[in-house]
Design a protein around this motif. Sequence first.
Motif, PDB file in Angstrom:
ATOM      1  N   TYR A   9     -10.754 113.137  13.341  1.00 32.07           N
ATOM      2  CA  TYR A   9     -10.945 114.431  14.243  1.00 32.07           C
ATOM      3  C   TYR A   9     -11.554 114.671  15.180  1.00 32.07           C
ATOM      4  N   ILE A  10     -13.454 113.444  15.735  1.00 30.29           N
ATOM      5  CA  ILE A  10     -13.582 114.241  16.789  1.00 30.29           C
ATOM      6  C   ILE A  10     -13.911 112.470  17.329  1.00 30.29           C
ATOM      7  N   LYS A  11     -13.194 113.876  18.792  1.00 33.16           N
ATOM      8  CA  LYS A  11     -12.505 113.276  20.162  1.00 33.16           C
ATOM      9  C   LYS A  11     -13.656 112.697  21.343  1.00 33.16           C
ATOM     10  N   ASP A  12     -14.820 112.999  20.802  1.00 33.18           N
ATOM     11  CA  ASP A  12     -15.723 112.090  21.449  1.00 33.18           C
ATOM     12  C   ASP A  12     -16.317 111.359  21.408  1.00 33.18           C
ATOM     13  N   LEU A  13     -16.353 110.247  21.490  1.00 33.00           N
ATOM     14  CA  LEU A  13     -17.093 108.741  21.152  1.00 33.00           C
ATOM     15  C   LEU A  13     -17.972 108.598  20.824  1.00 33.00           C
TER      16      LEU A  13
ATOM     17  N   CYS B 291     -13.678 119.982   6.687  1.00 30.21           N
ATOM     18  CA  CYS B 291     -13.127 119.150   7.566  1.00 30.21           C
ATOM     19  C   CYS B 291     -11.807 119.348   8.200  1.00 30.21           C
ATOM     20  N   LEU B 292     -11.426 119.098   6.416  1.00 27.26           N
ATOM     21  CA  LEU B 292      -9.620 119.438   7.344  1.00 27.26           C
ATOM     22  C   LEU B 292      -9.276 120.750   7.923  1.00 27.26           C
ATOM     23  N   PHE B 293     -10.648 121.984   7.485  1.00 26.54           N
ATOM     24  CA  PHE B 293      -9.620 124.323   7.996  1.00 26.54           C
ATOM     25  C   PHE B 293     -10.130 122.851   9.346  1.00 26.54           C
ATOM     26  N   ALA B 294     -11.249 122.646   9.447  1.00 23.87           N
ATOM     27  CA  ALA B 294     -11.644 122.162  10.847  1.00 23.87           C
ATOM     28  C   ALA B 294     -10.900 121.873  12.114  1.00 23.87           C
ATOM     29  N   ASN B 295     -10.351 121.007  11.653  1.00 21.86           N
ATOM     30  CA  ASN B 295      -8.901 120.206  12.261  1.00 21.86           C
ATOM     31  C   ASN B 295      -7.974 121.393  12.791  1.00 21.86           C
ATOM     32  N   ILE B 296      -7.582 121.773  11.478  1.00 23.68           N
ATOM     33  CA  ILE B 296      -6.570 122.412  11.481  1.00 23.68           C
ATOM     34  C   ILE B 296      -6.539 124.092  12.502  1.00 23.68           C
ATOM     35  N   LEU B 297      -8.053 124.130  12.376  1.00 20.43           N
ATOM     36  CA  LEU B 297      -8.166 125.117  13.879  1.00 20.43           C
ATOM     37  C   LEU B 297      -8.669 125.092  14.531  1.00 20.43           C
ATOM     38  N   ARG B 298      -8.938 124.083  15.053  1.00 22.19           N
ATOM     39  CA  ARG B 298      -8.608 123.600  16.353  1.00 22.19           C
ATOM     40  C   ARG B 298      -7.779 123.583  17.210  1.00 22.19           C
TER      41      ARG B 298
ATOM     42  N   TYR C   9     -16.263 119.973  23.498  1.00 17.84           N
ATOM     43  CA  TYR C   9     -18.091 119.393  22.532  1.00 17.84           C
ATOM     44  C   TYR C   9     -17.718 120.158  21.693  1.00 17.84           C
ATOM     45  N   GLU C  10     -18.306 121.750  21.604  1.00 18.24           N
ATOM     46  CA  GLU C  10     -18.376 122.639  20.382  1.00 18.24           C
ATOM     47  C   GLU C  10     -17.670 122.210  19.253  1.00 18.24           C
ATOM     48  N   LEU C  11     -16.086 121.967  19.420  1.00 22.95           N
ATOM     49  CA  LEU C  11     -15.542 121.421  18.232  1.00 22.95           C
ATOM     50  C   LEU C  11     -15.616 120.483  17.719  1.00 22.95           C
ATOM     51  N   ASP C  12     -16.356 119.519  18.442  1.00 20.93           N
ATOM     52  CA  ASP C  12     -16.501 118.673  18.085  1.00 20.93           C
ATOM     53  C   ASP C  12     -17.905 117.976  17.057  1.00 20.93           C
TER      54      ASP C  12
ATOM     55  N   ALA D 101     -19.513 120.616  16.010  1.00 24.30           N
ATOM     56  CA  ALA D 101     -18.827 121.286  13.934  1.00 24.30           C
ATOM     57  C   ALA D 101     -18.447 120.189  13.728  1.00 24.30           C
ATOM     58  N   ILE D 102     -17.342 119.895  13.683  1.00 25.15           N
ATOM     59  CA  ILE D 102     -16.533 118.430  12.835  1.00 25.15           C
ATOM     60  C   ILE D 102     -17.835 118.149  12.477  1.00 25.15           C
ATOM     61  N   ALA D 103     -18.951 117.055  13.040  1.00 28.06           N
ATOM     62  CA  ALA D 103     -19.860 116.854  12.368  1.00 28.06           C
ATOM     63  C   ALA D 103     -21.349 117.577  11.328  1.00 28.06           C
ATOM     64  N   ALA D 104     -20.956 118.398  12.314  1.00 30.01           N
ATOM     65  CA  ALA D 104     -22.167 119.543  10.973  1.00 30.01           C
ATOM     66  C   ALA D 104     -21.689 119.676   9.832  1.00 30.01           C
ATOM     67  N   LEU D 105     -19.988 119.723   9.527  1.00 33.86           N
ATOM     68  CA  LEU D 105     -19.149 119.891   8.437  1.00 33.86           C
ATOM     69  C   LEU D 105     -19.511 118.814   7.595  1.00 33.86           C
ATOM     70  N   ILE D 106     -19.648 117.809   7.979  1.00 35.98           N
ATOM     71  CA  ILE D 106     -19.860 116.516   7.423  1.00 35.98           C
ATOM     72  C   ILE D 106     -20.897 116.305   6.853  1.00 35.98           C
ATOM     73  N   MET D 107     -21.947 116.718   7.371  1.00 32.83           N
ATOM     74  CA  MET D 107     -23.602 116.542   7.619  1.00 32.83           C
ATOM     75  C   MET D 107     -24.137 117.919   6.465  1.00 32.83           C
ATOM     76  N   HIS D 108     -22.999 119.056   6.268  1.00 32.72           N
ATOM     77  CA  HIS D 108     -23.755 119.737   6.169  1.00 32.72           C
ATOM     78  C   HIS D 108     -24.117 120.769   4.601  1.00 32.72           C
ATOM     79  N   ASP D 109     -24.096 119.476   3.522  1.00 37.30           N
ATOM     80  CA  ASP D 109     -24.329 119.256   2.082  1.00 37.30           C
ATOM     81  C   ASP D 109     -24.972 118.544   1.760  1.00 37.30           C
ATOM     82  N   THR D 110     -25.528 117.546   2.945  1.00 39.27           N
ATOM     83  CA  THR D 110     -26.039 116.039   2.772  1.00 39.27           C
ATOM     84  C   THR D 110     -26.826 115.829   1.797  1.00 39.27           C
TER      85      THR D 110
END
Length: 210
Positions: free
Chosen positions: A24-28, A75-82, A92-95, A97-106
């Motif tokens: 879902y993260i577009k920026d490499l 992360c699925l919700f984030a991608n749908i709402l993208r 940049y912020e959307l990418d 945000a998805i990274a933050a969601l992957i990491m938010h409860d780690t």
Amino acid sequence: MQPNSCPVLTAEQKVAVFKRELSYIKDLEIRTLTEELIGAIPNYFFDIPASSTGKYHPDYALGQGGLVRHTKAACLFANILRTPNPLQLSEYELDCAIAALIMHDTRKSGISDEAKSQYTRFDHPVLAAEAVRTHFNFDEPFLSVDDMAKNIQLILNTIARGIESHMGQWNTSSYSPGVTLPVPSDPLQHFVHMCDYLASRKELDIKNLF
């Protein structure tokens, strides 16, 4: 549960768990940095439920591996709402945000397998944000002369900002009277909180997360 009772995963195996979400993260550069962060997640994260008491998350997020399923749903919700992009975030912020969601409860049960607690750490958003922010431990003199490191740190800081306020208005707890968590104050933080909130709703049953 003792730390050594959790399956020990390699960094590559941890990254493979989130192959779909990373796509879902577009920026490499952001995607590569997120892979690096995933590799350092404590092993217990991949084993525990989203809620240590079972009270605050839907059935699919309970039981072994439930926290991973909750993270994937957020992360699925984030991608749908993208696509409608209700908060008008940049790509940049959307990418980030998805990274933050992957990491938010780690760091939900502590900063490491050795420091794992039985119950959720209320300050886990701050713990997870700090783990991201300090991942490379760049010092100020180095950042002042290295543009690549400066850009990496900027990305990490943006991801960390999304993580630290993901609890939204629920930023105090009687169980942790000395802790006041940050609340969302910008669109990226509100977006991360919204996606996490949707993924915690018992009335929403998400399937096909793998």
